[in-house]
Design an enzyme around this catalytic site. Structure first.
Site, PDB file in Angstrom:
ATOM      1  CB  SER A  54      38.918  34.806  41.142  1.00 36.69           C
ATOM      2  OG  SER A  54      38.090  34.383  40.078  1.00 36.69           O
ATOM      3  NE  ARG A  84      27.599  44.838  41.662  1.00 37.53           N
ATOM      4  CZ  ARG A  84      27.856  45.997  42.279  1.00 37.53           C
ATOM      5  NH1 ARG A  84      28.868  46.077  43.138  1.00 37.53           N
ATOM      6  NH2 ARG A  84      27.134  47.080  42.041  1.00 37.53           N
ATOM      7  CG  ASP A 114      40.633  40.343  37.424  1.00 37.66           C
ATOM      8  OD1 ASP A 114      40.081  41.408  37.132  1.00 37.66           O
ATOM      9  OD2 ASP A 114      40.864  39.449  36.592  1.00 37.66           O
ATOM     10  CG  ASP A 125      29.897  43.983  50.673  1.00 36.74           C
ATOM     11  OD1 ASP A 125      28.731  44.045  51.088  1.00 36.74           O
ATOM     12  OD2 ASP A 125      30.205  43.606  49.523  1.00 36.74           O
ATOM     13  CG  HIS A 175      41.703  35.920  36.696  1.00 29.76           C
ATOM     14  ND1 HIS A 175      40.924  36.994  37.038  1.00 29.76           N
ATOM     15  CD2 HIS A 175      41.188  34.843  37.362  1.00 29.76           C
ATOM     16  CE1 HIS A 175      39.964  36.604  37.871  1.00 29.76           C
ATOM     17  NE2 HIS A 175      40.120  35.313  38.099  1.00 29.76           N
TER      18      HIS A 175
END
Length: 430
Positions: free
Chosen positions: A99, A139, A125, A144, A210
């Site tokens: 998350s 984000r 997710d 990354d 989720h």
């Protein structure tokens, strides 16, 4: 952090984990060395399933030695919204973020920067609100880490927002069951959740899809021999037609910890179907059928198929083509099985329409004088072409009775493997 569901499965593989455990809240206004020393976040190192976690203290490198930290082993960092660092080869670091933690993992990787990036980041997710549609710097993104993979399980929108992010954020982005929602997580399953979770059933039902991303990743560790395969596709509609079961040029990959790590200039979106519970793996098949409709108007029959393999048999799988059958059109659809039937060797194909349909058929056959060669004689089904996604095997099945290819309501026909000799047919099979 002992409640973290990832802990036990990762320990089973002998990996080291570094887990931040928040036991209090602190102001972000003061970021001095003193405040870092007094932080109420605890960092626990787990080495094996019997280890209860050894605390590593910030600015006390001696605690690494005391806890038995081994820089030659891979390091998995599990983040619940916080980032950590370790003084050893960054390429051995694997950040797993769920998350909001997925984006935090991305920020950690981006902040380190330089030529030597973090080895891998897995986003489970990744959060959608405030991150959907933003630039890669705001984000989780492929830049990354050396390799970034993401699992999207709850992208269904509510009032314009989705809990999980929809857009691709990694080198490989997996969308199980389309990514919008997950089987077994519907409110119709609330009674089952009440039996399992009691008063917490509603919250469990809401976060079910989720959290499915976490359980899918765990599943990849618990079932080494049952890795879920996913396939590159433009959307779930095309995937549901069985049009995307190709593994050429990196178009397929395994979901979870054992993914094949390949970097691409553009994110690859991969789709798959899963079961509602662990083990989540299913076996994907594409079926292609061409009918010759000898009826003046399109018909909308319901079919079933029974599949016989070298290991198992699966009976009466419902087939819905979703439209009226017209002549000389090839219909492609996806079938998934939750067990390995082995190599497919026989198909039984049945027209399952009701007895009413059959009575109408018999009446028409009796009343109308067809003559020696009936004008109306049902559906002609010559061959069934199959592609197995997991093995990439292609097969063609022909009617066992070659002198009678007609299929009538309530009738079942058997198809066996056959060789297609003509070059034209071979091109069609591909």
């Amino acid at each position: 952090c002992s409640a973290c569901p990832l802990t036990s499965c990762l320990i089973m593989h002998g990996l080291q984990f570094y887990i931040p455990e928040l036991i209090g809240r602190r102001s972000r206004a003061v970021e001095t060395k003193k405040s870092l020393q007094e932080t109420e976040t605890r960092f626990l190192l787990f080495k094996d399933e019997t280890n209860k976690g050894c605390q590593i203290r910030l600015n006390h490198p001696d605690t690494l030695r005391e806890c038995g930290f081994n820089s030659s082993l891979p390091l998995v960092v599990i983040i619940h919204g916080w980032s950590v660092t370790a003084q050893f080869s960054r390429s051995n670091v694997h950040l797993i973020g769920y998350s909001l933690g997925a984006h935090v993992s991305g920020f950690a990787g981006s902040y380190i920067g330089g030529k030597h990036k973090i080895g891998r980041i897995t986003g489970l997710d990744a959060a959608g609100p405030l991150f959907e549609g933003t630039s890669p710097s705001d984000r989780l993104s492929p830049d990354d880490a050396n390799f970034v993979d993401a699992i999207h399980t709850f992208t269904q929108e509510h009032m314009g927002l989705s809990v999980g992010i929809k857009q691709p954020v990694g080198h490989y982005d997996f969308y199980p069951n389309g990514g919008s929602f997950q089987p077994g997580c519907h409110f119709l399953e609330l009674y089952k959740h009440i039996a399992q979770h009691g008063l917490n059933a509603i919250s469990q039902t809401i976060k079910c899809a989720h959290e499915r991303s976490v359980h899918l990743f765990i599943d990849s560790l618990l079932h080494d021999h049952m890795q879920s395969m996913a396939y590159q596709c433009s959307d779930m509609d095309s995937f549901s037609q069985g049009l995307c079961l190709s593994c050429k040029k990196g178009r397929c990959n395994t979901l979870g910890y054992h993914i094949r790590q390949e970097r691409h200039s553009k994110s690859k979106k991969l789709f798959l179907v899963t079961r509602a519970q662990s083990p989540f793996k299913v076996y994907h098949y594409q079926f292609k059928i061409q009918f010759i409709n000898q009826i003046d108007k399109p018909v909308e029959p319901t079919f079933t198929m029974s599949l016989l393999g070298t290991k198992e048999e699966r009976q009466k799988i419902p087939i819905t083509l979703g439209e009226g059958i017209i002549s000389n059109k090839t219909y492609s659809f996806l079938i998934t099985l939750d067990l390995d039937i082995g190599e497919l060797i026989m198909i039984r194909f049945k027209w399952e329409n009701s007895a009413v349909w059959a009575n109408i058929w018999n009446t028409v056959q009796t009343i109308i004088p067809w003559g020696t060669k009936p004008h109306y004689s049902g559906l002609v089904l010559k061959t069934i072409r199959v592609k197995a996604g997991e093995t990439q095997q292609r097969m063609t099945f022909c009617s066992e009775i070659t002198d009678d290819l007609l299929l009538h309501p309530t009738q079942e026909k058997t198809f066996v493997k056959c060789e297609v000799n003509s070059k034209k047919s071979k091109r069609k099979i591909r």
